[in-house]
Design a protein around this motif. Structure first.
Motif, mmCIF file in Angstrom:
data_model
loop_
_atom_site.group_PDB
_atom_site.id
_atom_site.type_symbol
_atom_site.label_atom_id
_atom_site.label_comp_id
_atom_site.label_asym_id
_atom_site.label_seq_id
_atom_site.Cartn_x
_atom_site.Cartn_y
_atom_site.Cartn_z
ATOM 1 N N ASP A 49 0.821 -1.211 0.000
ATOM 2 C CA ASP A 49 0.000 0.000 0.000
ATOM 3 C C ASP A 49 0.854 1.260 0.000
ATOM 4 O O ASP A 49 0.431 2.300 -0.504
ATOM 5 N N LEU A 50 2.054 1.183 0.549
ATOM 6 C CA LEU A 50 2.936 2.351 0.583
ATOM 7 C C LEU A 50 3.467 2.692 -0.809
ATOM 8 O O LEU A 50 3.801 3.848 -1.088
ATOM 9 N N ASP A 51 3.546 1.683 -1.699
ATOM 10 C CA ASP A 51 3.976 1.930 -3.075
ATOM 11 C C ASP A 51 2.843 2.507 -3.914
ATOM 12 O O ASP A 51 3.067 3.305 -4.814
ATOM 13 N N ILE A 52 1.617 2.105 -3.616
ATOM 14 C CA ILE A 52 0.470 2.510 -4.425
ATOM 15 C C ILE A 52 0.053 3.949 -4.149
ATOM 16 O O ILE A 52 -0.357 4.679 -5.056
ATOM 17 N N PHE A 53 0.177 4.389 -2.917
ATOM 18 C CA PHE A 53 -0.330 5.706 -2.504
ATOM 19 C C PHE A 53 0.775 6.476 -1.786
ATOM 20 O O PHE A 53 1.507 5.886 -0.991
ATOM 21 N N MET A 54 0.964 7.803 -2.007
ATOM 22 C CA MET A 54 0.188 8.658 -2.869
ATOM 23 C C MET A 54 1.050 9.121 -4.037
ATOM 24 O O MET A 54 2.215 9.473 -3.841
ATOM 25 N N HIS A 55 0.470 9.150 -5.239
ATOM 26 C CA HIS A 55 1.124 9.680 -6.419
ATOM 27 C C HIS A 55 0.415 10.973 -6.819
ATOM 28 O O HIS A 55 -0.760 10.963 -7.186
ATOM 29 N N TYR A 56 1.171 12.072 -6.767
ATOM 30 C CA TYR A 56 0.593 13.413 -6.902
ATOM 31 C C TYR A 56 1.280 14.170 -8.021
ATOM 32 O O TYR A 56 2.507 14.136 -8.152
ATOM 33 N N MET A 57 0.479 14.871 -8.836
ATOM 34 C CA MET A 57 0.991 15.690 -9.928
ATOM 35 C C MET A 57 0.773 17.164 -9.578
ATOM 36 O O MET A 57 -0.325 17.704 -9.766
ATOM 37 N N LYS A 112 4.965 10.715 0.735
ATOM 38 C CA LYS A 112 4.884 9.737 1.812
ATOM 39 C C LYS A 112 4.505 10.340 3.162
ATOM 40 O O LYS A 112 4.092 9.626 4.074
ATOM 41 N N ASP A 113 4.656 11.647 3.302
ATOM 42 C CA ASP A 113 4.351 12.302 4.568
ATOM 43 C C ASP A 113 2.837 12.345 4.786
ATOM 44 O O ASP A 113 2.092 12.876 3.953
ATOM 45 N N GLU A 114 2.360 11.808 5.904
ATOM 46 C CA GLU A 114 0.925 11.679 6.125
ATOM 47 C C GLU A 114 0.242 13.028 6.312
ATOM 48 O O GLU A 114 -0.904 13.212 5.885
ATOM 49 N N VAL A 115 0.914 13.980 6.926
ATOM 50 C CA VAL A 115 0.333 15.313 7.098
ATOM 51 C C VAL A 115 0.163 15.981 5.739
ATOM 52 O O VAL A 115 -0.888 16.575 5.432
ATOM 53 N N GLU A 116 1.177 15.869 4.893
ATOM 54 C CA GLU A 116 1.108 16.460 3.558
ATOM 55 C C GLU A 116 0.074 15.730 2.701
ATOM 56 O O GLU A 116 -0.624 16.351 1.886
ATOM 57 N N GLN A 117 -0.028 14.424 2.868
ATOM 58 C CA GLN A 117 -1.041 13.668 2.126
ATOM 59 C C GLN A 117 -2.438 14.191 2.438
ATOM 60 O O GLN A 117 -3.259 14.398 1.533
ATOM 61 N N ALA A 118 -2.720 14.404 3.713
ATOM 62 C CA ALA A 118 -4.035 14.907 4.112
ATOM 63 C C ALA A 118 -4.301 16.289 3.526
ATOM 64 O O ALA A 118 -5.410 16.579 3.065
ATOM 65 N N SER A 119 -3.276 17.134 3.532
ATOM 66 C CA SER A 119 -3.413 18.470 2.970
ATOM 67 C C SER A 119 -3.706 18.417 1.472
ATOM 68 O O SER A 119 -4.564 19.152 0.960
ATOM 69 N N ILE A 120 -3.003 17.531 0.773
ATOM 70 C CA ILE A 120 -3.206 17.396 -0.674
ATOM 71 C C ILE A 120 -4.601 16.863 -0.975
ATOM 72 O O ILE A 120 -5.286 17.362 -1.882
ATOM 73 N N PHE A 214 -7.407 3.089 -0.621
ATOM 74 C CA PHE A 214 -8.376 3.541 0.371
ATOM 75 C C PHE A 214 -7.981 3.211 1.810
ATOM 76 O O PHE A 214 -8.800 3.316 2.718
ATOM 77 N N PHE A 215 -6.729 2.816 2.015
ATOM 78 C CA PHE A 215 -6.306 2.453 3.370
ATOM 79 C C PHE A 215 -6.370 3.649 4.319
ATOM 80 O O PHE A 215 -6.807 3.533 5.462
ATOM 81 N N LYS A 216 -5.955 4.812 3.832
ATOM 82 C CA LYS A 216 -5.961 6.020 4.665
ATOM 83 C C LYS A 216 -7.170 6.912 4.396
ATOM 84 O O LYS A 216 -7.644 7.604 5.294
ATOM 85 N N PHE A 217 -7.636 6.911 3.151
ATOM 86 C CA PHE A 217 -8.733 7.787 2.765
ATOM 87 C C PHE A 217 -9.815 6.946 2.084
ATOM 88 O O PHE A 217 -9.590 6.436 0.980
#
Length: 311
Positions: A49-57, A112-120, A214-217
Motif C-alpha cells: 500500500d505504501l507503493d500505491i499511494f500517494m502519487h501526486y501531480m 509519503k508524509d501523512e500530514v502532507e497527504q491529508a493536505s493534498i 483507500f487504506f488512509k482515505f
C-alpha cells in the motif's frame, strides 16, 4: 530453510530465474525488487500500500491511484499521453506505473508524509481506479500463479516467485515442490493471509482494494472513484490534466473459461466481502462469477480507441 540458490533468487529477483528443479535457467538484466530475506530464510515483505499511494501531480493538482489488475498500467499510459502529448513508447523497465522514474521527468511525486497527504487530499482532484473484486482476483490468479499457463497466458518466469511469496505470507513456509496454485489453493492461501490480518503485505496484484488506495482515505474522500470501463470518468481526468478529446478505456481481457467450484466461490465471498462493502456503490454492474463456469468479460468493441492492460 531455503537453499542458497533460493536465497540468491529472492535477493536478486527477477535477475535470477529458476526452473522447477531449482536449476538456474537464466539471469535477466533487470533491477532487483525491494524484497529481502531475513535470517530465518523467510520473505521480509514490504507493504504494497505504501507503493500505491500517494502519487501526486503538482502541476495539475491531481492525485491518481490504481490497484494491480485494475488497469493501472493503462491508466498511467493514459495520464502520460495527456501530460506529454504523445503515447508511452518505452519498452522494458522502468514501466509506466513506476512514476518516479526519470521517464516521467519529475511530473509525478510519491508523497509519503501523512500530514502532507491529508493536505493534498483536501485540495486536489483525486482519482481512484477500482475493479470488481472477484473478477480482479481471478484475473490475478490467471496472470500470476495459475498452473495452466498455456491456457491463461500466465507469466511462467515469475510464477514461482509469486507463488512462494504468497505461501510465505500465508504462513505455509517455502516449498521446493510448489511452483503454481489451483484457484482453490490460491484463494485458501489468501484467506489465511486475511485471517492473520496480513493483507497489507500481499503483492499489489493480490492486495485488497481496501488496503491500497483507500487504506488512509475511504472512497467518499476521493473526488472520483471509477472502473476502467467508465469513459466519462476518464474524460473528466483528462480535463483535469489540461487535455481534451480523451478516449475512453475499456477492458480487454482473456476469454478463457475458468471453472469456479462451490468451495472457490465460498472462498471468494469470504476474502472479498470487505471490498464489496466499501466499493459496492461504485461498481457499475454485478459481478458475473457463478459456480461452475466463469467467462471473463471480453473487450467492448465500441470503445476500440483504447486498450486496457490489466496491471
Amino acid at each position: 530453510m531455503m537453499s542458497a540458490l533460493s536465497i540468491l533468487s529472492a535477493l536478486l529477483w527477477p535477475c535470477v530465474v529458476l526452473g522447477r528443479s531449482g536449476r538456474l535457467l537464466a539471469v535477466q538484466r533487470q533491477k532487483p525488487r525491494p524484497f529481502m530475506v531475513d535470517t530465518w530464510g523467510q520473505w521480509q515483505l514490504k507493504r504494497s500500500d505504501l507503493d500505491i499511494f500517494m502519487h501526486y501531480m503538482p502541476e495539475d493538482n491531481v492525485v491518481a491511484c490504481g490497484c494491480g489488475k485494475c488497469g493501472s498500467t493503462s491508466m498511467w499510459h493514459f495520464i502520460y499521453e495527456k501530460k506529454f502529448g504523445h503515447p508511452w513508447e518505452y519498452k522494458g523497465e522502468p514501466y509506466a506505473q513506476e512514476v518516479t522514474s526519470e521517464r516521467w521527468e519529475g511530473k509525478v511525486i510519491h508523497e509519503k508524509d501523512e500530514v502532507e497527504q491529508a493536505s493534498i487530499m483536501d485540495k486536489a482532484f483525486s482519482f481512484a481506479l477500482i475493479r470488481d473484486p472477484k473478477e480482479r482476483l481471478i484475473s490475478s490468479w490467471k496472470s500470476k500463479v495459475s498452473c495452466a499457463g498455456d491456457v491463461y497466458g500466465t507469466d511462467v518466469l515469475t510464477r514461482d516467485f509469486f507463488t512462494q511469496r504468497l505461501l510465505e505470507t500465508a504462513g505455509n513456509g517455502p516449498s521446493s515442490k510448489v511452483h503454481c496454485l489451483s484457484l482453490e489453493d490460491f484463494l485458501a492461501a489468501l484467506q489465511k493471509v486475511h485471517q492473520a490480518q496480513k493483507e497489507r503485505f500481499l503483492d499489489r496484484h493480490f492486495l485488497p482494494q481496501t488496503s491500497g488506495c483507500f487504506f488512509k482515505f475511504p472512497p467518499e474522500k476521493w473526488s472520483m472513484v471509477a472502473t476502467a470501463s467508465d469513459g466519462e470518468a476518464f474524460y473528466t481526468l483528462a480535463e483535469k490534466l489540461g487535455a481534451q478529446g480523451a478516449p475512453a478505456p475499456y477492458e480487454h481481457a482473456s476469454t478463457a473459461r475458468v471453472n469456479v467450484s462451490e468451495r472457490a466461490l465460498a472462498l471468494l465471498d469470504n476474502v472479498t466481502a470487505a471490498e464489496y462493502e466499501m466499493l459496492g456503490q461504485y461498481l457499475p454492474e454485478q459481478h458475473i462469477i457463478q459456480p461452475g463456469v466463469y467467462l471473463q468479460s471480453s473487450a467492448n468493441p465500441s470503445l476500440s480507441s483504447f486498450h486496457l492492460e490489466e496491471d
